[in-house]
Design a protein around this motif. Structure first.
Motif, PDB file in Angstrom:
ATOM      1  N   GLN A  47       0.849  -1.184   0.000  1.00  0.00           N
ATOM      2  CA  GLN A  47       0.000   0.000   0.000  1.00  0.00           C
ATOM      3  C   GLN A  47       0.893   1.246   0.000  1.00  0.00           C
ATOM      4  O   GLN A  47       1.019   1.925   1.011  1.00  0.00           O
ATOM      5  CB  GLN A  47      -0.892  -0.015   1.246  1.00  0.00           C
ATOM      6  CG  GLN A  47      -2.153   0.758   1.110  1.00  0.00           C
ATOM      7  CD  GLN A  47      -3.048   0.538   2.324  1.00  0.00           C
ATOM      8  OE1 GLN A  47      -2.613   0.100   3.378  1.00  0.00           O
ATOM      9  NE2 GLN A  47      -4.309   0.845   2.155  1.00  0.00           N
ATOM     10  N   PRO A  48       1.530   1.543  -1.137  1.00  0.00           N
ATOM     11  CA  PRO A  48       2.473   2.672  -1.166  1.00  0.00           C
ATOM     12  C   PRO A  48       1.786   3.994  -0.824  1.00  0.00           C
ATOM     13  O   PRO A  48       0.628   4.215  -1.168  1.00  0.00           O
ATOM     14  CB  PRO A  48       2.993   2.681  -2.596  1.00  0.00           C
ATOM     15  CG  PRO A  48       2.123   1.782  -3.367  1.00  0.00           C
ATOM     16  CD  PRO A  48       1.368   0.910  -2.431  1.00  0.00           C
ATOM     17  N   LYS A  49       2.515   4.819  -0.115  1.00  0.00           N
ATOM     18  CA  LYS A  49       2.002   6.127   0.300  1.00  0.00           C
ATOM     19  C   LYS A  49       2.626   7.216  -0.557  1.00  0.00           C
ATOM     20  O   LYS A  49       3.703   7.043  -1.121  1.00  0.00           O
ATOM     21  CB  LYS A  49       2.335   6.394   1.769  1.00  0.00           C
ATOM     22  CG  LYS A  49       1.747   5.387   2.719  1.00  0.00           C
ATOM     23  CD  LYS A  49       0.252   5.477   2.717  1.00  0.00           C
ATOM     24  CE  LYS A  49      -0.327   4.439   3.651  1.00  0.00           C
ATOM     25  NZ  LYS A  49      -1.684   4.132   3.392  1.00  0.00           N
ATOM     26  N   ALA A  50       1.941   8.312  -0.604  1.00  0.00           N
ATOM     27  CA  ALA A  50       2.452   9.457  -1.351  1.00  0.00           C
ATOM     28  C   ALA A  50       3.709   9.997  -0.686  1.00  0.00           C
ATOM     29  O   ALA A  50       3.801  10.076   0.536  1.00  0.00           O
ATOM     30  CB  ALA A  50       1.392  10.546  -1.410  1.00  0.00           C
ATOM     31  N   VAL A  51       4.660  10.330  -1.510  1.00  0.00           N
ATOM     32  CA  VAL A  51       5.869  10.984  -1.021  1.00  0.00           C
ATOM     33  C   VAL A  51       5.551  12.473  -1.073  1.00  0.00           C
ATOM     34  O   VAL A  51       5.644  13.109  -2.111  1.00  0.00           O
ATOM     35  CB  VAL A  51       7.087  10.613  -1.895  1.00  0.00           C
ATOM     36  CG1 VAL A  51       8.336  11.333  -1.403  1.00  0.00           C
ATOM     37  CG2 VAL A  51       7.290   9.111  -1.892  1.00  0.00           C
ATOM     38  N   ASP A  52       5.156  13.000   0.089  1.00  0.00           N
ATOM     39  CA  ASP A  52       4.711  14.383   0.149  1.00  0.00           C
ATOM     40  C   ASP A  52       5.254  15.059   1.400  1.00  0.00           C
ATOM     41  O   ASP A  52       6.084  14.496   2.121  1.00  0.00           O
ATOM     42  CB  ASP A  52       3.182  14.459   0.105  1.00  0.00           C
ATOM     43  CG  ASP A  52       2.513  13.666   1.215  1.00  0.00           C
ATOM     44  OD1 ASP A  52       3.212  13.217   2.152  1.00  0.00           O
ATOM     45  OD2 ASP A  52       1.283  13.509   1.161  1.00  0.00           O
ATOM     46  N   ASP A  53       4.784  16.285   1.662  1.00  0.00           N
ATOM     47  CA  ASP A  53       5.274  17.057   2.799  1.00  0.00           C
ATOM     48  C   ASP A  53       4.998  16.376   4.129  1.00  0.00           C
ATOM     49  O   ASP A  53       5.777  16.506   5.069  1.00  0.00           O
ATOM     50  CB  ASP A  53       4.654  18.461   2.806  1.00  0.00           C
ATOM     51  CG  ASP A  53       5.223  19.344   1.715  1.00  0.00           C
ATOM     52  OD1 ASP A  53       6.213  18.933   1.074  1.00  0.00           O
ATOM     53  OD2 ASP A  53       4.685  20.442   1.504  1.00  0.00           O
ATOM     54  N   SER A  54       3.906  15.655   4.223  1.00  0.00           N
ATOM     55  CA  SER A  54       3.573  14.950   5.456  1.00  0.00           C
ATOM     56  C   SER A  54       4.637  13.901   5.765  1.00  0.00           C
ATOM     57  O   SER A  54       5.120  13.789   6.899  1.00  0.00           O
ATOM     58  CB  SER A  54       2.204  14.297   5.324  1.00  0.00           C
ATOM     59  OG  SER A  54       1.914  13.525   6.455  1.00  0.00           O
ATOM     60  N   LEU A  55       5.012  13.136   4.775  1.00  0.00           N
ATOM     61  CA  LEU A  55       6.062  12.136   4.954  1.00  0.00           C
ATOM     62  C   LEU A  55       7.392  12.825   5.251  1.00  0.00           C
ATOM     63  O   LEU A  55       8.142  12.383   6.116  1.00  0.00           O
ATOM     64  CB  LEU A  55       6.186  11.249   3.715  1.00  0.00           C
ATOM     65  CG  LEU A  55       7.265  10.176   3.810  1.00  0.00           C
ATOM     66  CD1 LEU A  55       6.899   9.129   4.856  1.00  0.00           C
ATOM     67  CD2 LEU A  55       7.486   9.522   2.463  1.00  0.00           C
ATOM     68  N   SER A  56       7.681  13.908   4.554  1.00  0.00           N
ATOM     69  CA  SER A  56       8.921  14.647   4.777  1.00  0.00           C
ATOM     70  C   SER A  56       9.039  15.099   6.223  1.00  0.00           C
ATOM     71  O   SER A  56      10.085  14.949   6.856  1.00  0.00           O
ATOM     72  CB  SER A  56       8.988  15.881   3.877  1.00  0.00           C
ATOM     73  OG  SER A  56       9.155  15.518   2.548  1.00  0.00           O
ATOM     74  N   SER A  57       7.971  15.658   6.746  1.00  0.00           N
ATOM     75  CA  SER A  57       7.978  16.138   8.124  1.00  0.00           C
ATOM     76  C   SER A  57       8.206  14.996   9.107  1.00  0.00           C
ATOM     77  O   SER A  57       8.973  15.119  10.062  1.00  0.00           O
ATOM     78  CB  SER A  57       6.663  16.853   8.432  1.00  0.00           C
ATOM     79  OG  SER A  57       6.655  17.315   9.756  1.00  0.00           O
ATOM     80  N   TYR A  58       7.541  13.890   8.867  1.00  0.00           N
ATOM     81  CA  TYR A  58       7.689  12.736   9.754  1.00  0.00           C
ATOM     82  C   TYR A  58       9.120  12.199   9.716  1.00  0.00           C
ATOM     83  O   TYR A  58       9.718  11.922  10.749  1.00  0.00           O
ATOM     84  CB  TYR A  58       6.692  11.647   9.367  1.00  0.00           C
ATOM     85  CG  TYR A  58       6.711  10.485  10.327  1.00  0.00           C
ATOM     86  CD1 TYR A  58       5.956  10.522  11.496  1.00  0.00           C
ATOM     87  CD2 TYR A  58       7.501   9.378  10.090  1.00  0.00           C
ATOM     88  CE1 TYR A  58       5.987   9.465  12.391  1.00  0.00           C
ATOM     89  CE2 TYR A  58       7.535   8.313  10.978  1.00  0.00           C
ATOM     90  CZ  TYR A  58       6.777   8.363  12.129  1.00  0.00           C
ATOM     91  OH  TYR A  58       6.815   7.324  13.016  1.00  0.00           O
TER      92      TYR A  58
END
Length: 160
Positions: A47-58
């Protein structure tokens, strides 16, 4: 469930960052590993997730937590200077730009040198055990970091 999957995905990125942390001078290797892990996750994760700002912050927060788990090396100003990367790691990954890791490396190396100097000074001076002093350790319960604000506060911590 979504948060759990996000954590798993972020863990892969964290392991990548930490695992290649020792090879900063070989930026191409780091960048290749960084891109490879992303490709594997995007292509083979159930279930790949979007590589976005949310992931970056985490990933940013988790990486800092792993680098300085007890908040003894970095200072508040260091964290402020690194925050420019907090929401950009996804962009770096997409563009193949891995130069950001040098900022982490330089600051970490500088702070290790500073702490080494403080510890050497403590070793030379006789410690005064006549006063009463307390030092409290705690488990972090939020995403907020509590790094020393200045070199004096950091040296005071190490002298205790």
């Amino acid at each position: 469930m979504i948060l759990q999957n996000m954590r798993r995905l972020a863990c892969f990125y964290i392991f990548l960052l930490i695992g290649t942390y020792t090879s900063f001078s070989q930026e191409n290797d780091f960048c290749d590993n960084f891109a490879s892990v992303n490709k594997i996750i995007q292509n083979y994760h159930y279930q790949p997730k979007a590589v976005d700002d949310s992931l970056s912050s985490y990933v940013f927060k988790a990486f800092l937590s792993k680098l300085d788990e007890d908040e003894m090396f970095f200072r508040e100003a260091d964290i402020d200077s690194l925050k420019k990367h907090q929401y950009a790691i996804d962009d770096y990954l997409t563009n193949g730009n891995c130069a950001f890791i040098e900022d982490f490396y330089k600051l970490y190396k500088d702070r290790l040198t500073d702490v080494k100097n403080v510890l050497e000074a403590i070793d030379v001076n006789k410690l005064d055990f006549s006063g009463k002093d307390s030092l409290y350790y705690y488990k972090r319960t939020s995403d907020k970091f509590n790094f020393p604000e200045d070199p004096e506060e950091q040296a005071n911590f190490w002298q205790r």
